[in-house]
Motif scaffolding. Structure first.
Motif, short mmCIF file in Angstrom:
data_model
loop_
_atom_site.label_atom_id
_atom_site.label_comp_id
_atom_site.label_asym_id
_atom_site.label_seq_id
_atom_site.Cartn_x
_atom_site.Cartn_y
_atom_site.Cartn_z
N GLY A 157 -7.90 3.39 22.13
CA GLY A 157 -7.40 4.73 22.36
C GLY A 157 -6.83 5.43 21.15
N GLY A 158 -7.01 4.86 19.96
CA GLY A 158 -6.51 5.51 18.75
C GLY A 158 -5.25 4.85 18.23
N TYR A 159 -4.96 5.12 16.96
CA TYR A 159 -3.78 4.54 16.31
C TYR A 159 -2.48 5.21 16.74
N LEU A 160 -2.58 6.45 17.21
CA LEU A 160 -1.39 7.26 17.45
C LEU A 160 -1.22 7.52 18.94
N ASN A 161 0.04 7.63 19.38
CA ASN A 161 0.29 7.91 20.79
C ASN A 161 0.75 9.36 20.96
N GLU A 162 0.87 9.77 22.21
CA GLU A 162 1.22 11.17 22.47
C GLU A 162 2.60 11.51 21.93
N ALA A 163 3.50 10.52 21.89
CA ALA A 163 4.85 10.77 21.38
C ALA A 163 4.82 11.21 19.92
N PHE A 164 3.90 10.68 19.15
CA PHE A 164 3.79 11.09 17.75
C PHE A 164 3.44 12.56 17.66
N PHE A 165 2.42 12.99 18.37
CA PHE A 165 2.00 14.38 18.28
C PHE A 165 3.08 15.32 18.82
N ARG A 166 3.77 14.91 19.87
CA ARG A 166 4.85 15.73 20.41
C ARG A 166 5.97 15.89 19.37
N ALA A 167 6.25 14.79 18.66
CA ALA A 167 7.34 14.83 17.69
C ALA A 167 7.04 15.79 16.54
N ILE A 168 5.83 15.71 15.98
CA ILE A 168 5.53 16.58 14.84
C ILE A 168 5.33 18.03 15.30
N VAL A 202 0.84 -1.19 0.00
CA VAL A 202 0.00 0.00 0.00
C VAL A 202 0.88 1.25 0.00
N ALA A 203 0.71 2.08 -1.02
CA ALA A 203 1.35 3.39 -1.06
C ALA A 203 0.36 4.40 -0.53
N ALA A 204 0.63 4.95 0.64
CA ALA A 204 -0.34 5.80 1.32
C ALA A 204 0.34 6.57 2.43
N VAL A 205 -0.38 7.54 2.97
CA VAL A 205 -0.01 8.15 4.24
C VAL A 205 -0.86 7.47 5.31
N PRO A 206 -0.26 6.74 6.23
CA PRO A 206 -1.04 5.98 7.21
C PRO A 206 -2.02 6.85 7.99
N PHE A 207 -3.23 6.35 8.15
CA PHE A 207 -4.28 6.96 8.97
C PHE A 207 -4.70 8.35 8.48
#
Length: 380
Positions: A240-251, A100-105
């Motif tokens: 609780g969702g696909y993404l964790n708080e570390a992801f949002f902090r990183a971006i 799959v060529a995509a942007v996940p989620f």
């Protein structure tokens, strides 16, 4: 002479070289965004999103990239092929893994194959499709899928031999509006009154909203947003969702200028949050959540604040996210989104080609009917 390779971690690719090809006009193919997905653990073999990014080099220099994943399920894609997987299972065949060529989620239309200026994408497509088919066979994958490319890209993939599929979404377009009231001036009288009543009701509940760039939000505000994100997924999906708080902090650290956080307060207490991403000419609504329910707050935080931001910043387009016919009466126009598909099994490929032709006929008819629901005055 172009050389093709695959990498299993975007960290193996220099960020500057990757971003030189993708640019910053579309935030979701940036190295920082995709790297945060992998570093936070959202995209790895164990979650069913195993990176397999396609890289093109010329003389050792990176000249093309395609975000690519080996998928062991169909979650987080938003182009629904569960019926195809079930059909494979009924006939004793394995639909997974697939490429799959995509942007996940992220069901947001944008470029997928990103090339150095001067390279002819259409001329490369047939060869790239052959290479993707070869890779699928090497991996024992049933199929190759390109999700949410822009229309020119999808047309090129189709001409190179990958079937095209369409779906509906609802987007807002800036017709040179000077203000939100200017936008409302295009509505019929009754629809305009309804929308103004919604906004007035939000204020009458003692709610106020603010918009913050990623680096303007405090740690406490980001923690509150993530609590809202988890709450929404728990209500809808039981997790609780696909993404964790570390992801949002990183971006928030690597691409704050492309993040717009909308917060709703009742007095001094935060009660809801919506997260958007901004490209060079578009706004993309992605995540929303609230700790309490309020009348029309979702529409205010997720739609009207985004429209106001686009008008103020001169952005031409607002993609508020997938699904939601209720967007139409609020001025979001029905449009087509695209995906492309190749299946190794010829029998299944022929059956799905027939299905896609019939599906396209129904969706085209639906878009015509949906457009009649728009709130604009007849002259519009």
């Amino acid at each position: 002479m172009l050389e093709l390779e695959y990498c299993e971690a975007i960290a193996e690719v220099e960020a500057e070289a990757w971003d030189a090809l993708t640019g910053q006009h579309y935030p979701f193919t940036r190295h920082g965004f995709l790297a945060a997905l992998e570093a936070s653990g959202a995209c790895r073999r164990e979650t069913g999103w195993q990176p397999q990014h396609l890289l093109l080099r010329e003389g050792g220099v990176l000249v093309g990239v395609l975000p690519l994943y080996i998928k062991s399920h169909s979650y987080g894609e938003y182009v629904f092929d569960w019926a195809w997987a079930n059909a494979y299972q009924r006939y004793g065949r394995d639909y997974y893994p697939k490429l799959v060529a995509a942007v996940p989620f992220t069901p947001a239309t944008g470029p997928r194959l990103c090339l150095r200026e001067g390279l002819d994408a259409e001329a490369l497509m047939p060869w790239l499709v052959e290479q993707l088919q070869l890779r699928a066979r090497q991996l024992g994958a049933s199929s190759v899928h390109i999700l949410f490319p822009d229309q020119p890209g999808s047309d090129a993939w189709q001409q190179a031999g990958m079937a095209q599929r369409v779906g509906p979404q609802y987007h807002w377009f800036n017709r040179g509006f000077a203000s939100f009231d200017d936008f409302l001036g295009t509505f019929s009288s009754r629809k305009r009154k309804n929308l103004r009543k919604e906004r007035r009701t939000v204020a009458e509940q003692g709610l106020s909203l603010c918009r913050l760039r990623g680096d303007e939000a405090s740690d406490e505000q980001w923690r509150f947003f993530y609590r809202c994100y988890q709450t929404t997924y728990a209500k809808r999906s039981g997790h609780g969702g696909y993404l964790n708080e570390a992801f949002f902090r990183a971006i928030a650290a690597t691409m704050p200028e492309q993040m717009l956080l909308v917060l709703a307060y009742q007095g001094a207490e935060p009660v809801a949050a919506a997260l958007n991403f901004q490209g060079s000419n578009s706004l993309y609504g992605r995540y929303w959540g609230c700790v309490r329910e309020y009348d029309f707050l979702h529409f205010e935080a997720c739609y009207y604040q985004g429209i106001e931001h686009c008008i103020e910043q001169g952005l031409a387009h607002f993609d508020p996210g997938a699904q939601g016919e209720h967007k139409i009466q609020r001025g979001f126009e029905p449009i087509l989104t695209y995906s492309n598909h190749w299946l190794a099994d010829e029998g299944f490929a022929q059956a799905i080609d027939g299905f896609l032709r019939e599906e396209r006929r129904h969706i085209d008819q639906y878009l015509l009917e949906a457009a009649r629901m728009l709130p604009f005055r007849q002259s519009e």
